[in-house]
Design an enzyme around this catalytic site. Structure first.
Site, PDB file in Angstrom:
ATOM      1  N   GLU A 195     -65.645  11.387  56.325  1.00  0.00           N
ATOM      2  CA  GLU A 195     -65.159  12.737  56.600  1.00  0.00           C
ATOM      3  C   GLU A 195     -65.336  13.108  58.068  1.00  0.00           C
ATOM      4  O   GLU A 195     -64.450  13.734  58.670  1.00  0.00           O
ATOM      5  CB  GLU A 195     -65.907  13.774  55.747  1.00  0.00           C
ATOM      6  CG  GLU A 195     -65.789  13.557  54.265  1.00  0.00           C
ATOM      7  CD  GLU A 195     -66.934  12.747  53.674  1.00  0.00           C
ATOM      8  OE1 GLU A 195     -67.328  13.042  52.533  1.00  0.00           O
ATOM      9  OE2 GLU A 195     -67.435  11.822  54.347  1.00  0.00           O
ATOM     10  N   CYS A 217     -71.116  15.147  51.422  1.00  0.00           N
ATOM     11  CA  CYS A 217     -72.530  15.498  51.505  1.00  0.00           C
ATOM     12  C   CYS A 217     -72.664  16.842  52.226  1.00  0.00           C
ATOM     13  O   CYS A 217     -71.686  17.421  52.694  1.00  0.00           O
ATOM     14  CB  CYS A 217     -73.309  14.407  52.246  1.00  0.00           C
ATOM     15  SG  CYS A 217     -72.937  14.328  54.019  1.00  0.00           S
ATOM     16  N   CYS A 240     -71.248  16.728  55.872  1.00  0.00           N
ATOM     17  CA  CYS A 240     -69.787  16.702  55.954  1.00  0.00           C
ATOM     18  C   CYS A 240     -69.174  18.015  55.478  1.00  0.00           C
ATOM     19  O   CYS A 240     -68.172  18.474  56.038  1.00  0.00           O
ATOM     20  CB  CYS A 240     -69.240  15.526  55.156  1.00  0.00           C
ATOM     21  SG  CYS A 240     -69.716  13.919  55.869  1.00  0.00           S
TER      22      CYS A 240
END
Length: 137
Positions: free
Chosen positions: A48, A76, A79
């Protein structure tokens, strides 16, 4: 999502955790990314993050409010935070991440205007991850 899965396969071929991302703006893919944390020895080199940086460079600005990011695994916390700062318009992810996904903490991490969809091609993305980790054991 098919193109994000292709990116995940590229990551797997580099012995990286198979996560891929693409960013689409006005119907056109403007950025692609896959995990490069091992290759670059950089814990922030997630798919990402690679895609967000490339998209911002392509558009010449830091906001992605007219864009959709397709990613094979739930982002996560890092990101998700980066997508919030980029004011991502839409996030579509395949497989949920019950260990590290942003939703474990709060969906408020994302920009308030970001539309989120989950589960698109989750089975295929999950299989890539399971096969990768099975090969590591």
């Amino acid at each position: 999502m098919q193109k994000a899965l292709e990116e995940a396969r590229i990551a797997s071929g580099k012995d990286e955790i198979p996560v891929g991302a693409v960013i689409v703006c006005r119907g056109k893919i403007i950025a692609r990314g896959h995990n490069l944390t091992e290759t670059l020895n950089d814990p922030t080199a997630h798919a990402e993050m690679q895609a967000i940086t490339a998209a911002c460079n392509t558009l010449g600005g830091k906001h992605l409010d007219q864009c959709t990011m397709y990613v094979t695994l739930e982002p996560c916390l890092m990101c998700a935070g980066a997508s919030a700062w980029a004011q991502l318009g839409r996030l579509v992810y395949a497989a949920s991440d019950p260990k590290n996904g942003f939703s474990l903490f709060s969906s408020r991490i994302l920009h308030p205007k970001t539309d989120v969809s989950a589960g698109l091609m989750a089975e295929q993305a999950g299989k890539l991850l399971k096969d990768f980790f099975a090969g590591k054991r």
